[in-house]
Design a protein around this motif. Structure first.
Motif, PDB file in Angstrom:
ATOM      1  N   ASN A   1      44.306  39.565  42.318  1.00  0.00           N
ATOM      2  CA  ASN A   1      43.526  38.330  42.280  1.00  0.00           C
ATOM      3  C   ASN A   1      42.114  38.539  42.829  1.00  0.00           C
ATOM      4  O   ASN A   1      41.135  38.101  42.225  1.00  0.00           O
ATOM      5  CB  ASN A   1      44.227  37.233  43.074  1.00  0.00           C
ATOM      6  CG  ASN A   1      45.540  36.826  42.436  1.00  0.00           C
ATOM      7  OD1 ASN A   1      45.821  37.214  41.293  1.00  0.00           O
ATOM      8  ND2 ASN A   1      46.343  36.059  43.145  1.00  0.00           N
TER       9      ASN A   1
ATOM     10  N   THR B   1      42.953  39.065  35.787  1.00  0.00           N
ATOM     11  CA  THR B   1      43.498  37.765  35.446  1.00  0.00           C
ATOM     12  C   THR B   1      42.357  36.792  35.142  1.00  0.00           C
ATOM     13  O   THR B   1      41.250  36.919  35.691  1.00  0.00           O
ATOM     14  CB  THR B   1      44.384  37.222  36.576  1.00  0.00           C
ATOM     15  OG1 THR B   1      44.881  35.960  36.178  1.00  0.00           O
ATOM     16  CG2 THR B   1      43.629  37.078  37.879  1.00  0.00           C
TER      17      THR B   1
ATOM     18  N   MET C   1      44.837  31.771  40.098  1.00  0.00           N
ATOM     19  CA  MET C   1      44.838  33.123  40.664  1.00  0.00           C
ATOM     20  C   MET C   1      43.433  33.514  41.100  1.00  0.00           C
ATOM     21  O   MET C   1      43.242  34.142  42.150  1.00  0.00           O
ATOM     22  CB  MET C   1      45.360  34.124  39.638  1.00  0.00           C
ATOM     23  CG  MET C   1      46.842  33.975  39.356  1.00  0.00           C
ATOM     24  SD  MET C   1      47.370  35.232  38.191  1.00  0.00           S
ATOM     25  CE  MET C   1      49.055  34.717  37.886  1.00  0.00           C
TER      26      MET C   1
ATOM     27  N   ASN D   1      42.644  31.825  44.255  1.00  0.00           N
ATOM     28  CA  ASN D   1      43.305  32.552  45.344  1.00  0.00           C
ATOM     29  C   ASN D   1      42.499  33.798  45.715  1.00  0.00           C
ATOM     30  O   ASN D   1      42.268  34.095  46.894  1.00  0.00           O
ATOM     31  CB  ASN D   1      44.723  32.918  44.902  1.00  0.00           C
ATOM     32  CG  ASN D   1      45.401  33.887  45.849  1.00  0.00           C
ATOM     33  OD1 ASN D   1      45.411  35.087  45.604  1.00  0.00           O
ATOM     34  ND2 ASN D   1      45.934  33.369  46.930  1.00  0.00           N
ATOM     35  N   GLY D   2      41.985  34.506  44.676  1.00  0.00           N
ATOM     36  CA  GLY D   2      41.164  35.693  44.907  1.00  0.00           C
ATOM     37  C   GLY D   2      39.881  35.334  45.632  1.00  0.00           C
ATOM     38  O   GLY D   2      39.451  36.042  46.543  1.00  0.00           O
TER      39      GLY D   2
END
Ligand code: HEC
Length: 302
Positions: free
Chosen positions: A261, A187, A192, A195-196
């Motif tokens: 993510n 992604t 995202m 978040n990762g």
């Protein structure tokens, strides 16, 4: 008594005012709670009534037995108590033969004075036995001859089909669940990746260092990989872990979406070249595609 009433009244009033002042939802707001309360109240009351009736019955029985005993005494007879209802029921369902009539059951063989009684099977047992045979006959007709009802196997099949349909629906409503090592795509979405990153800092950095430079786990910022450096490889490594090493399978802990993510975030660390990074491990990974393209022609030529 007056005092008790006053106490109860004050209790009611305090409850009522409390109910007015409290804004939090209480368990009594649930209509089912009232239902259960009423049902359990009725249950308890019926139980009490039943117990009282049973007790009364016992007292009446006792009085009747006493009267019968006195009557027998007056007439100069030997008093023989009537067997209770329960006792008679027990005798009947078990088909018990009284001791006086035992002679009717004796088998005609006699081994050195040892005789044998031919006791019958209890009537309830026989009823069950014949009942099962009759039940089995109709069961066979209904299930195997006229096929009026589904057999276990088709019941199972239809339940599996229903569950599969349900799963498809859930999957369609939640695309995250469809991510797997065959379908995952890195992604580029900022939220995202953020978040990762937070997953990486919280969960992975203890072994791979905050900057990915490597510690217990390998350096994730160089182009050398032990298990492949494509998004699908990383997704697979993180999901399944590496058995026998400290890298556990995160698939049981994290959702496929979260793994996508964090794996995408790991890829953004490529070439960041942190100070004191661990020496490269594994093989130099050459990505199969250098330029991302949407043209099917270009893709098929790769
Ligand atoms: C308890 C320590 C530990 C934690 C926590 C940990 N790892 Fe690992 N990781 C390792 C070790 C050790 C290896 C090397 C396994 C081997 O020898 O093949 C590894 C390998 C990897 C690899 C493969 C590297 C390569 O060279 O192919 C990736 C990718 C990876 N980890 C990502 C992660 C991510 C993402 C997380 C957080 C969700 C994480 N790890 C959490 C210890 C850890």
């Amino acid at each position: 008594m007056k005092r008790l009433f006053a106490f109860l009244a004050s209790l009611c009033i305090s409850f009522a005012t409390q109910a007015q002042t409290t804004t939090t939802t209480s368990i009594w707001d649930n209509p089912m709670a009232k239902f259960y309360l009423v049902v359990s109240f009725i249950f308890v009351v019926s139980l009490l009534v039943l117990l009282t009736l049973l007790y009364l019955l016992k007292v009446i029985n006792l009085l009747a037995a006493k009267a019968a005993e006195e009557k027998a005494e007056r007439l100069g007879e030997v008093y023989q108590p009537e067997p209770s209802l329960l006792h008679r029921f027990w005798i009947n369902i078990n088909g018990l033969v009284p001791k006086e009539k035992e002679a009717t059951l004796v088998l005609d063989h006699n081994y050195d004075g040892i005789k044998e009684l031919d006791n019958h099977l209890p009537p309830w047992w026989k009823a069950l036995f014949y009942g099962c045979i009759i039940w089995g006959f109709f069961y066979m007709l209904a299930y195997h001859v006229f096929n009026s009802f589904p057999l276990s196997i088709s019941e199972y099949d239809s339940e599996v089909a229903y569950a599969n349909a349900q799963m498809q629906k859930t999957k369609a409503a939640n695309p995250g669940a469809q991510i797997n090592e065959a379908t995952v795509v890195a992604t580029t979405d900022a939220s995202m990746l953020a978040n990762g990153k937070s997953t990486f800092l919280n969960t992975c950095s203890s072994c791979h260092r905050k900057d990915g430079g490597g510690d217990i786990g390998p350096n994730l910022t160089d182009p050398y990989w032990k298990h492949g450096g494509a998004i699908k490889d990383i997704f697979k490594t993180v999901t399944n872990g590496v058995p026998g090493t400290n890298m556990i399978a995160w698939g049981g802990v994290m959702s496929p979406e979260a793994i996508r993510n964090v794996a995408s975030y790991v890829l953004t660390l490529q070439g960041s070249n942190p100070v004191n990074g661990k020496k490269p491990e594994g093989e130099l990974f050459k990505p199969k595609t250098t330029a991302k393209t949407d043209s099917p022609k270009a893709q098929s030529s790769l």
